[in-house]
Write an enzyme that holds these catalytic residues in place. Structure first.
Site, short mmCIF file in Angstrom:
data_model
loop_
_atom_site.label_atom_id
_atom_site.label_comp_id
_atom_site.label_asym_id
_atom_site.label_seq_id
_atom_site.Cartn_x
_atom_site.Cartn_y
_atom_site.Cartn_z
N HIS A 61 -1.01 14.96 0.92
CA HIS A 61 -0.10 14.02 0.26
C HIS A 61 -0.86 12.81 -0.27
O HIS A 61 -0.75 12.44 -1.45
CB HIS A 61 0.98 13.59 1.25
CG HIS A 61 1.92 12.56 0.73
ND1 HIS A 61 3.23 12.84 0.42
CD2 HIS A 61 1.77 11.22 0.47
CE1 HIS A 61 3.83 11.73 -0.02
NE2 HIS A 61 2.96 10.74 0.01
N GLU A 62 -1.65 12.19 0.61
CA GLU A 62 -2.39 10.99 0.20
C GLU A 62 -3.52 11.34 -0.77
O GLU A 62 -3.84 10.55 -1.67
CB GLU A 62 -2.95 10.27 1.43
CG GLU A 62 -1.89 9.86 2.45
CD GLU A 62 -0.83 8.93 1.87
OE1 GLU A 62 -1.07 8.34 0.79
OE2 GLU A 62 0.23 8.79 2.48
N HIS A 65 -2.13 11.42 -4.29
CA HIS A 65 -2.05 10.07 -4.86
C HIS A 65 -3.41 9.63 -5.39
O HIS A 65 -3.55 9.13 -6.51
CB HIS A 65 -1.60 9.06 -3.80
CG HIS A 65 -0.16 9.13 -3.43
ND1 HIS A 65 0.85 9.08 -4.37
CD2 HIS A 65 0.46 9.21 -2.22
CE1 HIS A 65 2.03 9.14 -3.75
NE2 HIS A 65 1.82 9.22 -2.45
#
Length: 278
Positions: A61-62, A65
Site C-alpha cells: 500500500h505505502e 503511494h
C-alpha cells in the site's frame, strides 16, 4: 553523476526490496505452508498467516503511494527509503504498522495506518496528487480481488450446509473441506483488504480518500481540510466505535466481500481461528 546514483538524489539500490520485506514475504510462505498442512498449533499458524499477509499488504500500500510519487516528480522518496518496501521507513511505523495490526487482532478490521511523506512541491498538476493518494487504496482493491480469486474460480471447494441444529458446516465433494483452516485464513485476509479499501476511500480529512479530493477543493475548503487532517484518523476511530455506525459499516463490507466471492461465514471462522488465545 556519481557511480553510486542512478540520477541526482536516487540511490542505486532504491528499488531493491529490503531484508525486512523479504522476511515478511518469507513469513507469508512459511505460515501458509504450516496452515495448509496443519503443522503444529494450526490456530497459531492461522494467526501468523493472516498477520503476515496483512503486513505485506501494508508494505505494498505505502509502496504504491511512493512509486507513483516518484514517477510524478518527487525523487526524494527514493532517498527516504520508501521504494524498498520497508515498513520501518514509514513516517510513523507505529501508526503505519503497529496500530493496524492491533486493530486486526482485536477487531478484525483493516484500519488505514500512517503514510509515506511526499514532497508535493515537486509534483505538478492536481491529477498527479490525486493519483498518488489513490494508489494505496487501489492496491488494497487489487489484493482483495487476488485473495478472493480461489473462491470465485472454485479452487477452494467450500460449500455451506446445515447440520440440523441451525449451525453452518462446511462441505465439499467428499463431505468435508480439505485445508479448511487455510481457506478460512485466506477468506479473512481478503475481508481485511475489503475493509481497508472501503475505509481508505472514505473522504475523511487526512486519509487517502480525503487526500484524493483535496487538490480539487477551493483554497477556503483546503484551509479547513488542513485544520481537520491531523484529527481525521481519530474521528474515523470514534465513528467506528459507535455501535450503529459500526453495524452499518460491517454490513456494507460483508456485502462487498460476498460480491467479490468471499464467503462471509468462512471469513468469520478465520477470525475465530486467528484469535488462538480466546
Amino acid at each position: 553523476m556519481s557511480d553510486r546514483r542512478l540520477s541526482v538524489g536516487v540511490p542505486r539500490n532504491a528499488f531493491v526490496p529490503s531484508p525486512v520485506f523479504v522476511g515478511v514475504l518469507a513469513l507469508v510462505v512459511v505460515s501458509g505452508y504450516l496452515t495448509w498442512n496443519g503443522i503444529g498449533n494450526v490456530r497459531v499458524d492461522v494467526f501468523l498467516m493472516v498477520i503476515s499477509i496483512w503486513i505485506l499488504s501494508l508494505c505494498l500500500h505505502e509502496y504504491a503511494h511512493a512509486v507513483v510519487a516518484f514517477f510524478s516528480g518527487d525523487l526524494g522518496v527514493a532517498d527516504r527509503g520508501y521504494l524498498r518496501l520497508n515498513p520501518l521507513k514509514y513516517t510513523h511505523p507505529l501508526l503505519s504498522v503497529g496500530l493496524p495490526v492491533i486493530a486486526v487482532i482485536l477487531g478484525g478490521i483493516g484500519l488505514p495506518g500512517g503514510a509515506v511523506w511526499v514532497d508535493h512541491q515537486h509534483i505538478p498538476g492536481r491529477l498527479r496528487h490525486s493519483l498518488i493518494s489513490a494508489a494505496g487504496p487501489a492496491t488494497n482493491v487489487v489484493f482483495a480481488l487476488l485473495l478472493a480469486a480461489p473462491f470465485v474460480v472454485g479452487v477452494a471447494d467450500v460449500q455451506l450446509a446445515d447440520n440440523g441444529l441451525g449451525q453452518a458446516i462446511f462441505m465439499g465433494e467428499t463431505g468435508s473441506v480439505e485445508h479448511l483452516e487455510f481457506w478460512a485464513a485466506l477468506a479473512l485476509s481478503a475481508f481485511l483488504q475489503v475493509t481497508a479499501s472501503v475505509l481508505n476511500f472514505l473522504p475523511v480529512p487526512g486519509l487517502d480518500g480525503g487526500n484524493l479530493i483535496h487538490p480539487w477543493l477551493s483554497p477556503q475548503w483546503q484551509r479547513g481540510y488542513n485544520l481537520m487532517a491531523p484529527y481525521g484518523f481519530i474521528l474515523l476511530f470514534a465513528l467506528l466505535w459507535q455501535p450503529r455506525i459500526n453495524g452499518w459499516f460491517f454490513a456494507a463490507v460483508y456485502w462487498v466481500a460476498e460480491v467479490i466471492g468471499v464467503p462471509r461465514i468462512l471469513s468469520q471462522v478465520g477470525f475465530e481461528l486467528m484469535r488462538f488465545w480466546s
